[in-house]
Write a protein that holds these residues in place. Sequence first.
Motif, PDB file in Angstrom:
ATOM      1  N   ASN A 297      47.435  78.471  22.857  1.00  0.00           N
ATOM      2  CA  ASN A 297      46.946  77.140  23.198  1.00  0.00           C
ATOM      3  C   ASN A 297      48.123  76.246  23.552  1.00  0.00           C
ATOM      4  O   ASN A 297      49.147  76.255  22.853  1.00  0.00           O
ATOM      5  CB  ASN A 297      46.204  76.495  22.029  1.00  0.00           C
ATOM      6  N   VAL A 298      47.988  75.468  24.617  1.00  0.00           N
ATOM      7  CA  VAL A 298      48.963  74.445  24.971  1.00  0.00           C
ATOM      8  C   VAL A 298      48.192  73.179  25.315  1.00  0.00           C
ATOM      9  O   VAL A 298      47.299  73.197  26.177  1.00  0.00           O
ATOM     10  CB  VAL A 298      49.851  74.852  26.166  1.00  0.00           C
ATOM     11  N   LYS A 299      48.522  72.082  24.623  1.00  0.00           N
ATOM     12  CA  LYS A 299      47.841  70.819  24.877  1.00  0.00           C
ATOM     13  C   LYS A 299      48.875  69.703  24.912  1.00  0.00           C
ATOM     14  O   LYS A 299      49.732  69.600  24.016  1.00  0.00           O
ATOM     15  CB  LYS A 299      46.797  70.538  23.791  1.00  0.00           C
ATOM     16  N   ALA A 300      48.802  68.892  25.938  1.00  0.00           N
ATOM     17  CA  ALA A 300      49.750  67.781  26.100  1.00  0.00           C
ATOM     18  C   ALA A 300      48.975  66.499  26.379  1.00  0.00           C
ATOM     19  O   ALA A 300      47.994  66.501  27.145  1.00  0.00           O
ATOM     20  CB  ALA A 300      50.727  68.061  27.240  1.00  0.00           C
ATOM     21  N   LYS A 301      49.433  65.402  25.762  1.00  0.00           N
ATOM     22  CA  LYS A 301      48.816  64.096  25.994  1.00  0.00           C
ATOM     23  C   LYS A 301      49.888  63.107  26.394  1.00  0.00           C
ATOM     24  O   LYS A 301      50.905  62.958  25.701  1.00  0.00           O
ATOM     25  CB  LYS A 301      48.086  63.606  24.741  1.00  0.00           C
ATOM     26  N   TYR A 302      49.658  62.441  27.520  1.00  0.00           N
ATOM     27  CA  TYR A 302      50.593  61.437  28.032  1.00  0.00           C
ATOM     28  C   TYR A 302      49.912  60.082  27.989  1.00  0.00           C
ATOM     29  O   TYR A 302      48.882  59.857  28.647  1.00  0.00           O
ATOM     30  CB  TYR A 302      51.012  61.773  29.457  1.00  0.00           C
ATOM     31  N   ARG A 303      50.471  59.170  27.184  1.00  0.00           N
ATOM     32  CA  ARG A 303      49.920  57.825  27.038  1.00  0.00           C
ATOM     33  C   ARG A 303      50.580  56.925  28.071  1.00  0.00           C
ATOM     34  O   ARG A 303      51.705  56.443  27.862  1.00  0.00           O
ATOM     35  CB  ARG A 303      50.147  57.326  25.615  1.00  0.00           C
ATOM     36  N   VAL A 304      49.882  56.686  29.154  1.00  0.00           N
ATOM     37  CA  VAL A 304      50.429  55.883  30.248  1.00  0.00           C
ATOM     38  C   VAL A 304      50.674  54.458  29.782  1.00  0.00           C
ATOM     39  O   VAL A 304      51.757  53.888  29.973  1.00  0.00           O
ATOM     40  CB  VAL A 304      49.488  55.916  31.467  1.00  0.00           C
ATOM     41  N   ASN A 305      49.677  53.869  29.166  1.00  0.00           N
ATOM     42  CA  ASN A 305      49.782  52.529  28.572  1.00  0.00           C
ATOM     43  C   ASN A 305      48.663  52.409  27.551  1.00  0.00           C
ATOM     44  O   ASN A 305      48.019  53.408  27.203  1.00  0.00           O
ATOM     45  CB  ASN A 305      49.716  51.428  29.642  1.00  0.00           C
ATOM     46  N   GLU A 306      48.415  51.208  27.072  1.00  0.00           N
ATOM     47  CA  GLU A 306      47.402  51.030  26.037  1.00  0.00           C
ATOM     48  C   GLU A 306      46.004  51.385  26.513  1.00  0.00           C
ATOM     49  O   GLU A 306      45.140  51.730  25.711  1.00  0.00           O
ATOM     50  CB  GLU A 306      47.416  49.578  25.533  1.00  0.00           C
ATOM     51  N   THR A 314      44.902  73.731  27.560  1.00  0.00           N
ATOM     52  CA  THR A 314      44.779  75.071  28.137  1.00  0.00           C
ATOM     53  C   THR A 314      44.685  76.112  27.029  1.00  0.00           C
ATOM     54  O   THR A 314      45.175  75.912  25.908  1.00  0.00           O
ATOM     55  CB  THR A 314      45.979  75.413  29.037  1.00  0.00           C
ATOM     56  N   TYR A 315      44.062  77.232  27.364  1.00  0.00           N
ATOM     57  CA  TYR A 315      43.892  78.327  26.404  1.00  0.00           C
ATOM     58  C   TYR A 315      43.843  79.647  27.166  1.00  0.00           C
ATOM     59  O   TYR A 315      43.249  79.737  28.253  1.00  0.00           O
ATOM     60  CB  TYR A 315      42.581  78.149  25.624  1.00  0.00           C
ATOM     61  N   TYR A 316      44.495  80.655  26.598  1.00  0.00           N
ATOM     62  CA  TYR A 316      44.432  81.998  27.188  1.00  0.00           C
ATOM     63  C   TYR A 316      44.405  83.021  26.054  1.00  0.00           C
ATOM     64  O   TYR A 316      45.116  82.883  25.057  1.00  0.00           O
ATOM     65  CB  TYR A 316      45.636  82.275  28.088  1.00  0.00           C
ATOM     66  N   SER A 317      43.569  84.048  26.217  1.00  0.00           N
ATOM     67  CA  SER A 317      43.494  85.114  25.216  1.00  0.00           C
ATOM     68  C   SER A 317      43.267  86.454  25.905  1.00  0.00           C
ATOM     69  O   SER A 317      42.719  86.519  27.011  1.00  0.00           O
ATOM     70  CB  SER A 317      42.355  84.855  24.223  1.00  0.00           C
ATOM     71  N   ALA A 318      43.684  87.518  25.230  1.00  0.00           N
ATOM     72  CA  ALA A 318      43.489  88.879  25.736  1.00  0.00           C
ATOM     73  C   ALA A 318      43.169  89.785  24.556  1.00  0.00           C
ATOM     74  O   ALA A 318      43.855  89.756  23.527  1.00  0.00           O
ATOM     75  CB  ALA A 318      44.733  89.369  26.462  1.00  0.00           C
ATOM     76  N   ASN A 333      40.000  85.485  28.213  1.00  0.00           N
ATOM     77  CA  ASN A 333      39.475  84.133  28.409  1.00  0.00           C
ATOM     78  C   ASN A 333      40.602  83.241  28.888  1.00  0.00           C
ATOM     79  O   ASN A 333      41.699  83.255  28.307  1.00  0.00           O
ATOM     80  CB  ASN A 333      38.922  83.560  27.100  1.00  0.00           C
ATOM     81  N   ALA A 334      40.373  82.491  29.945  1.00  0.00           N
ATOM     82  CA  ALA A 334      41.347  81.515  30.434  1.00  0.00           C
ATOM     83  C   ALA A 334      40.613  80.190  30.643  1.00  0.00           C
ATOM     84  O   ALA A 334      39.707  80.107  31.485  1.00  0.00           O
ATOM     85  CB  ALA A 334      41.992  81.981  31.729  1.00  0.00           C
ATOM     86  N   LEU A 335      40.978  79.163  29.858  1.00  0.00           N
ATOM     87  CA  LEU A 335      40.294  77.876  29.908  1.00  0.00           C
ATOM     88  C   LEU A 335      41.300  76.773  30.168  1.00  0.00           C
ATOM     89  O   LEU A 335      42.474  76.873  29.790  1.00  0.00           O
ATOM     90  CB  LEU A 335      39.583  77.568  28.579  1.00  0.00           C
ATOM     91  N   GLY A 336      40.818  75.710  30.780  1.00  0.00           N
ATOM     92  CA  GLY A 336      41.683  74.563  30.985  1.00  0.00           C
ATOM     93  C   GLY A 336      40.886  73.310  31.288  1.00  0.00           C
ATOM     94  O   GLY A 336      39.809  73.383  31.897  1.00  0.00           O
ATOM     95  N   SER A 337      41.401  72.163  30.840  1.00  0.00           N
ATOM     96  CA  SER A 337      40.764  70.880  31.160  1.00  0.00           C
ATOM     97  C   SER A 337      41.840  69.825  31.343  1.00  0.00           C
ATOM     98  O   SER A 337      42.876  69.841  30.667  1.00  0.00           O
ATOM     99  CB  SER A 337      39.786  70.450  30.059  1.00  0.00           C
ATOM    100  N   LEU A 338      41.603  68.915  32.258  1.00  0.00           N
ATOM    101  CA  LEU A 338      42.464  67.761  32.495  1.00  0.00           C
ATOM    102  C   LEU A 338      41.597  66.515  32.388  1.00  0.00           C
ATOM    103  O   LEU A 338      40.597  66.385  33.099  1.00  0.00           O
ATOM    104  CB  LEU A 338      43.108  67.841  33.883  1.00  0.00           C
ATOM    105  N   LYS A 339      41.985  65.593  31.478  1.00  0.00           N
ATOM    106  CA  LYS A 339      41.189  64.400  31.225  1.00  0.00           C
ATOM    107  C   LYS A 339      42.005  63.137  31.469  1.00  0.00           C
ATOM    108  O   LYS A 339      43.185  63.078  31.131  1.00  0.00           O
ATOM    109  CB  LYS A 339      40.689  64.383  29.774  1.00  0.00           C
ATOM    110  N   TRP A 340      41.320  62.170  32.041  1.00  0.00           N
ATOM    111  CA  TRP A 340      41.886  60.832  32.188  1.00  0.00           C
ATOM    112  C   TRP A 340      40.994  59.874  31.405  1.00  0.00           C
ATOM    113  O   TRP A 340      39.836  59.652  31.761  1.00  0.00           O
ATOM    114  CB  TRP A 340      41.955  60.432  33.666  1.00  0.00           C
TER     115      TRP A 340
END
Length: 785
Positions: A297-306, A314-318, A333-340
């Motif tokens: 699993n890799v997850k990153a959050k970028y806080r642009v401003n308030e 993202t997630y990957y498994s075998a 399984n290969a999953l991913g999401s990008l949220k704003w």
Amino acid sequence: MHRFAISLTLLLIICLLCSGSAIGQERHYELSGTVTSQSGETLPGAYILINPGNRTISADDRGRFSVSLPAGEYTLQYQYLGMEQGVQQVDLRRNMNLRLQMKVKATGLRQVEIIARPSTDVNSTNMGSTYMDVKLLTKMPALLGEVDVIRSVSSLPGVVNAGEGTGGFYVRGGSADQNLVLLDDVPVFNSAHLFGFFSVYNPDILKSYTLHRSGISAKYGGRISSILDVKLEEGNTERMRFKAGISPVSAKFSMEGPVTQKLSIVIAGRAAYPTYLLKMFNSDNIKNSSADFYDVNVKAKYRVNENNSLTLSTYYSADNFKFPYDTTYNWTNALGSLKWDHQFNSNLSSTVTLAKSVYDNNVEGIAIGEEFNLNSGIDFEQAKVDFWYTGVNNNTMEFGGGVSNYTIEPGKLEPYGTSSLNPRILQRDNGVEYHAYVNDEIRLSPKLSVSLGVRYSNFSKIGPTDVYLYENGRPRSETSITDTLVYEDGKKVQTYQGFEPRAAIKYSLNEHSSIKASYSRSRQYIQLVSNTAAITPVDVWKLSNRYLRPQVADQWSVGYFRVEQDNSYEFSWEVYYKLLHNQLDYKDGAVLVLNPALEADLLHGDGVAYGSEWMVKKNKGRLNGWLSLTYSRALRKIAGDTPQETINNGDWYPADYDRPLNLNLFANYQLWPKWTFSSNFTYTSGRPMASSDSWYRYYGHIFANYTGRNQARMPDYHRLDVALNYDFNQGKKVEYTGSISVYNLYSRRNAYSAFFRHYYGSPVQGYKLAVIGVPIPSVNLNVKF
């Protein structure tokens, strides 16, 4: 449908007339806010006690809360498992939006009391939804040293595990594929590792998970039984933290923390290596088998401003499993999401989501003369936008919409080596689904609230594809095909659409108890074609088409809910009734793999499911846990135009997942400040099966004769698991935890499947296959620093 709308309209008019004078007596203001940790991570499910009034509310899955109160001075006490209780004074003379921050609790040696948050909110219209504490999950007995989301969900009312060695679960008389399993808003099409002994969820980075069984918001759709909504941690903004764990068959590592002031990250990985244990068995078949998996699993959050933030998850498994002489299974399984996420103001916020989920499966035959590769899979893509509005008129509104694209590879057979098999490739299955929804929760008076919503969905099966036409008056089969319609790429083959109304009402008897009722309609345009009771790697997903109509469910629920004043105890009792349409079953002797005319072996009919669910939960003290009891039935009726398309002469029969009695007892006891003991007992009625009562001889061979579909049952299922947990360094910078657990303590040989044999001169004999028939001990050690 029209009668329901008229009845609901009259009910609302009466409610408004009855409550109008009460609402107008004094000025109310909106008190809203967000509950977060000091690192800025939201705390979904945190509960807030408001005095005077002794009113308790819960934060939603985004950590937000909203309540309408008369003008005055209030004291807010807010709590969350593992956090220190917070207190804040509020002088409510206008609409206010708060940010409540909580500190991580430092547990001393004298502290022996466990506090878990209630899973029931008596003040909202939500019903049939259970929020699970992630910290409590780590105390539950583990199989092979790994606590599991799916296994813990199966201990809730109305939920039954599909069986040992499987990754599926049944909810209120529905099949395993009727549950929408989410990981950070992305569907998971196979949630199992190692055929169900592990799940895809890494417990070290879980933030929260909620199971919705009834009263489901209109923002959810696509499945007709339940929604399992799992969220991962977002990464703290204070400092980098690390976790590691090891057991005899698995190891894991995770890290989370700030990269910059605005960017935080979570990285986690697991691997399992049980092959060396298989070599300890005496059986050559087991000794020469192998199994392993890994996931990241890799997850990153970028806080642009308030008001703005971006989140990438993202997630990957075998997985790999090999029988020694004939077959190898591999799936990924290969999953991913990008949220704003955007906050327009204190009342309005939105989330734009792009999601993708790819499930790929490969079965390889390695026996001499039968070498082959069989590939199948599904590719899911989605774009959607969701809005949340907290208004001054005592209401909370959700609305939004989106589009989803499905591409299914049903089967591709490629022989190699000395194989005499013929290659075969089935046509891809393509479809597009659009949805839009609105859901509004309105507080009509201090005692009465309603939630009204509607979801609209539109699905189109699209080309390129061939559609077979069958002779009228004859059962569908390859021999009754009369013509073929050819559809070009992008051409619409079949379209289904409809509205899905949702409604719920809550009436408070007092500050601690309420009565709720709900109705919902849901549609499902994707089905799992399988002759097993659970999801397995060789199953094939199939979209609705000209012959395979979407499944539709109408559910009515009513219940009583109570939470004691200090949240120490809670009780719920819920009764439900479901009507199901276009339910799938199979002809006798159906061919489900690599069948170009699959619809000829599929049958449609109606279903009904009903039941009563009780749950008692203790949240405080050295002893906590819950007792859940369910009595339910799930029946099907398949009455086709011909005897070949009819099951059990058109009479009602139990569905494969009809398990009338379901009892679960989980207890967690604090022995000493560092020691806890937990146990989990489960009992369910046996699964229905086709039973043989006679035999016949055909060309010198003896065969069992089956009288009907699901007219008998396997033996009842029951199992006891225990665990002893130890915290080495509570409240220190480096924390060590360990546990010793035993799965299936008293060696119950629960039947996974049954078969029948006949020996000349004796009656037909039934035999059962048990996946696990002995106690399985495990030990694990975890470190956090």
